[in-house]
Scaffold this motif. Sequence first.
Motif, PDB file in Angstrom:
ATOM      1  N   ILE A 133       0.906  -1.137   0.139  1.00 30.22           N
ATOM      2  CA  ILE A 133      -0.096   0.205   0.090  1.00 30.22           C
ATOM      3  C   ILE A 133       0.953   1.223  -0.093  1.00 30.22           C
ATOM      4  CG2 ILE A 133      -1.811   1.303   0.928  1.00 30.22           C
ATOM      5  CD1 ILE A 133      -2.529  -1.528   0.209  1.00 30.22           C
ATOM      6  N   PRO A 134       0.997   1.983  -1.215  1.00 27.83           N
ATOM      7  CA  PRO A 134       1.866   3.126  -1.202  1.00 27.83           C
ATOM      8  C   PRO A 134       1.021   4.327  -0.162  1.00 27.83           C
ATOM      9  CG  PRO A 134       0.433   3.182  -3.105  1.00 27.83           C
ATOM     10  CD  PRO A 134       0.034   1.791  -2.383  1.00 27.83           C
ATOM     11  N   ARG A 135       1.912   4.933   0.471  1.00 23.24           N
ATOM     12  CA  ARG A 135       1.665   6.072   1.440  1.00 23.24           C
ATOM     13  C   ARG A 135       2.155   7.519   1.170  1.00 23.24           C
ATOM     14  NH1 ARG A 135      -2.670   3.801   3.841  1.00 23.24           N
ATOM     15  NH2 ARG A 135      -2.443   1.740   5.028  1.00 23.24           N
ATOM     16  N   ASP A 136       1.579   8.453   1.666  1.00 23.07           N
ATOM     17  CA  ASP A 136       1.892   9.639   1.508  1.00 23.07           C
ATOM     18  C   ASP A 136       1.835  10.335   2.861  1.00 23.07           C
ATOM     19  OD1 ASP A 136       3.072  11.943   0.159  1.00 23.07           O
ATOM     20  OD2 ASP A 136       1.389  12.827   0.242  1.00 23.07           O
ATOM     21  N   ALA A 137       2.866  11.053   3.509  1.00 21.84           N
ATOM     22  CA  ALA A 137       2.978  11.638   4.668  1.00 21.84           C
ATOM     23  C   ALA A 137       3.919  13.025   4.463  1.00 21.84           C
ATOM     24  CB  ALA A 137       3.698  10.718   5.868  1.00 21.84           C
ATOM     25  N   SER A 163       8.518  -0.172   7.149  1.00 23.29           N
ATOM     26  CA  SER A 163       8.739   0.951   8.503  1.00 23.29           C
ATOM     27  C   SER A 163       8.657   2.387   7.887  1.00 23.29           C
ATOM     28  CB  SER A 163      10.182   0.643   8.946  1.00 23.29           C
ATOM     29  OG  SER A 163      11.153   1.063   8.064  1.00 23.29           O
ATOM     30  N   GLY A 164       8.638   2.583   6.498  1.00 20.87           N
ATOM     31  CA  GLY A 164       8.372   4.001   5.843  1.00 20.87           C
ATOM     32  C   GLY A 164       9.399   4.490   5.078  1.00 20.87           C
ATOM     33  N   LYS A 165      10.602   3.753   4.711  1.00 18.89           N
ATOM     34  CA  LYS A 165      11.649   4.240   4.066  1.00 18.89           C
ATOM     35  C   LYS A 165      11.191   4.828   2.809  1.00 18.89           C
ATOM     36  CE  LYS A 165      13.441   0.072   3.574  1.00 18.89           C
ATOM     37  NZ  LYS A 165      12.358  -0.564   4.572  1.00 18.89           N
ATOM     38  N   THR A 166      10.221   4.220   1.862  1.00 20.33           N
ATOM     39  CA  THR A 166       9.973   5.031   0.565  1.00 20.33           C
ATOM     40  C   THR A 166       9.189   6.264   0.949  1.00 20.33           C
ATOM     41  OG1 THR A 166       9.879   2.604  -0.363  1.00 20.33           O
ATOM     42  CG2 THR A 166       8.701   4.531  -1.485  1.00 20.33           C
ATOM     43  N   THR A 167       8.337   6.139   1.840  1.00 17.60           N
ATOM     44  CA  THR A 167       7.390   7.396   2.378  1.00 17.60           C
ATOM     45  C   THR A 167       8.309   8.551   2.761  1.00 17.60           C
ATOM     46  OG1 THR A 167       5.660   6.110   2.988  1.00 17.60           O
ATOM     47  CG2 THR A 167       5.772   8.320   3.703  1.00 17.60           C
ATOM     48  N   LEU A 168       9.417   8.269   3.479  1.00 19.40           N
ATOM     49  CA  LEU A 168      10.219   9.257   3.789  1.00 19.40           C
ATOM     50  C   LEU A 168      11.064   9.730   2.625  1.00 19.40           C
ATOM     51  CD1 LEU A 168      11.924  10.916   5.966  1.00 19.40           C
ATOM     52  CD2 LEU A 168      13.702   8.917   6.171  1.00 19.40           C
ATOM     53  N   LEU A 169      11.757   8.883   1.645  1.00 20.84           N
ATOM     54  CA  LEU A 169      12.296   9.419   0.494  1.00 20.84           C
ATOM     55  C   LEU A 169      11.551  10.260  -0.386  1.00 20.84           C
ATOM     56  CD1 LEU A 169      14.070   6.144  -0.456  1.00 20.84           C
ATOM     57  CD2 LEU A 169      15.366   8.142   0.055  1.00 20.84           C
ATOM     58  N   ARG A 170      10.167   9.779  -0.647  1.00 19.68           N
ATOM     59  CA  ARG A 170       9.227  10.624  -1.151  1.00 19.68           C
ATOM     60  C   ARG A 170       9.179  12.118  -0.820  1.00 19.68           C
ATOM     61  NH1 ARG A 170       4.952   7.804  -0.697  1.00 19.68           N
ATOM     62  NH2 ARG A 170       5.477   6.426  -2.504  1.00 19.68           N
ATOM     63  N   LEU A 196       7.992   5.555  -5.936  1.00 22.10           N
ATOM     64  CA  LEU A 196       8.132   6.794  -5.452  1.00 22.10           C
ATOM     65  C   LEU A 196       6.876   7.816  -5.858  1.00 22.10           C
ATOM     66  CD1 LEU A 196      10.804   5.994  -4.078  1.00 22.10           C
ATOM     67  CD2 LEU A 196      11.364   8.311  -4.294  1.00 22.10           C
ATOM     68  N   SER A 197       6.490   7.644  -6.996  1.00 20.46           N
ATOM     69  CA  SER A 197       5.571   8.432  -7.479  1.00 20.46           C
ATOM     70  C   SER A 197       4.055   7.910  -7.613  1.00 20.46           C
ATOM     71  CB  SER A 197       6.000   8.864  -8.919  1.00 20.46           C
ATOM     72  OG  SER A 197       5.086   9.644  -9.602  1.00 20.46           O
ATOM     73  N   PHE A 198       3.059   9.004  -7.061  1.00 22.36           N
ATOM     74  CA  PHE A 198       1.872   8.371  -7.039  1.00 22.36           C
ATOM     75  C   PHE A 198       1.023   8.719  -8.407  1.00 22.36           C
ATOM     76  CE2 PHE A 198       0.553   6.633  -3.140  1.00 22.36           C
ATOM     77  CZ  PHE A 198       1.060   7.134  -2.349  1.00 22.36           C
ATOM     78  N   GLY A 199       1.807   9.322  -9.459  1.00 22.88           N
ATOM     79  CA  GLY A 199       1.463   9.594 -10.736  1.00 22.88           C
ATOM     80  C   GLY A 199       0.268  10.499 -10.923  1.00 22.88           C
ATOM     81  N   GLU A 200      -0.968   9.886 -11.429  1.00 21.91           N
ATOM     82  CA  GLU A 200      -1.944  10.838 -11.474  1.00 21.91           C
ATOM     83  C   GLU A 200      -2.588  11.404 -10.230  1.00 21.91           C
ATOM     84  OE1 GLU A 200      -1.895   7.668 -12.249  1.00 21.91           O
ATOM     85  OE2 GLU A 200      -3.704   6.473 -11.922  1.00 21.91           O
ATOM     86  N   THR A 201      -2.301  11.247  -9.112  1.00 29.57           N
ATOM     87  CA  THR A 201      -2.827  11.849  -8.188  1.00 29.57           C
ATOM     88  C   THR A 201      -2.139  13.015  -7.885  1.00 29.57           C
ATOM     89  OG1 THR A 201      -1.091  10.828  -6.437  1.00 29.57           O
ATOM     90  CG2 THR A 201      -3.350   9.500  -6.956  1.00 29.57           C
ATOM     91  N   GLY A 202      -1.267  13.412  -8.366  1.00 29.39           N
ATOM     92  CA  GLY A 202      -0.443  14.811  -8.413  1.00 29.39           C
ATOM     93  C   GLY A 202       0.481  14.776  -7.517  1.00 29.39           C
ATOM     94  N   MET A 203       0.952  13.553  -6.888  1.00 21.95           N
ATOM     95  CA  MET A 203       2.066  13.407  -5.756  1.00 21.95           C
ATOM     96  C   MET A 203       3.466  13.676  -6.718  1.00 21.95           C
ATOM     97  SD  MET A 203       0.680  13.400  -3.314  1.00 21.95           S
ATOM     98  CE  MET A 203       2.243  13.645  -2.263  1.00 21.95           C
ATOM     99  N   ASP A 204       4.286  14.507  -6.592  1.00 22.97           N
ATOM    100  CA  ASP A 204       5.571  14.706  -7.107  1.00 22.97           C
ATOM    101  C   ASP A 204       6.729  13.997  -6.395  1.00 22.97           C
ATOM    102  OD1 ASP A 204       4.465  16.088  -8.902  1.00 22.97           O
ATOM    103  OD2 ASP A 204       4.683  18.051  -7.653  1.00 22.97           O
ATOM    104  N   SER A 205       7.663  13.039  -7.346  1.00 26.84           N
ATOM    105  CA  SER A 205       8.655  12.452  -6.608  1.00 26.84           C
ATOM    106  C   SER A 205       9.808  13.262  -6.960  1.00 26.84           C
ATOM    107  CB  SER A 205       8.720  10.985  -7.328  1.00 26.84           C
ATOM    108  OG  SER A 205       8.929  10.995  -8.602  1.00 26.84           O
TER     109      SER A 205
END
Length: 205
Positions: A133-137, A163-170, A196-205
């Motif tokens: 499950i991809p997250r954004d924080a 543990s949130g490594k990808t979320t932190l990097l994003r 890292l990128s959520f693509g069409e949700t507008g999340m920038d990586s």
Amino acid sequence: MRELGFDRVAARLPLHGERLLALNQSLKAQASDIRFKSGQPVAVCGREGVFFLKESGGTARRLVPGLVRISPEEMRQLFIGICGHSVFSHEEEIRQGYVDMGGGCRAGVCGTTVVENGQVRGMRDVTSLVFRIPRDAPGCGDRLFLEGVDPLEGVLIVGEPASGKTTLLRDLARSMSLGRFGPSRRVAVLDIRGELSFGETGMDS
């Protein structure tokens, strides 16, 4: 934390996606992955443990009658479906044990590997799929900057699974790009697994 990931993954599943979308928001918010294993109940895993899908709707915390189980044929259909009915086009990813579903969604693949000269050449008889499950924080990486750490000097991020490594990097990439703690910088992310990128949700990586 904005809940973007669970419904994004469930909506991409060609099997039992509607059951997963109907789960309550509190379960979705703490889920870390969705697991399908041939002959076993569909499971949602998260901070509060493992939840099994029930045929009547909802979930159970233990193995009880009436759980949604995946047959070998359903597993095959699910695997082909997430590959867009073109397993060949995902061949390189599958050799590395995953399938990129786009939009930051990825499925870990387990099965019988085909090995030649000590190298994995492919996979057959897929037995399980784990959907992360991809997250954004936003702001989760602020402490790194506030404590005076300069990412340009090099930072090693280590942690256990989920543990949130990808979320932190994003978040670090976003903060540096927007110039939240210094001059705005052009940030390039080498993300070979498309996480890292959520693509069409507008999340920038």
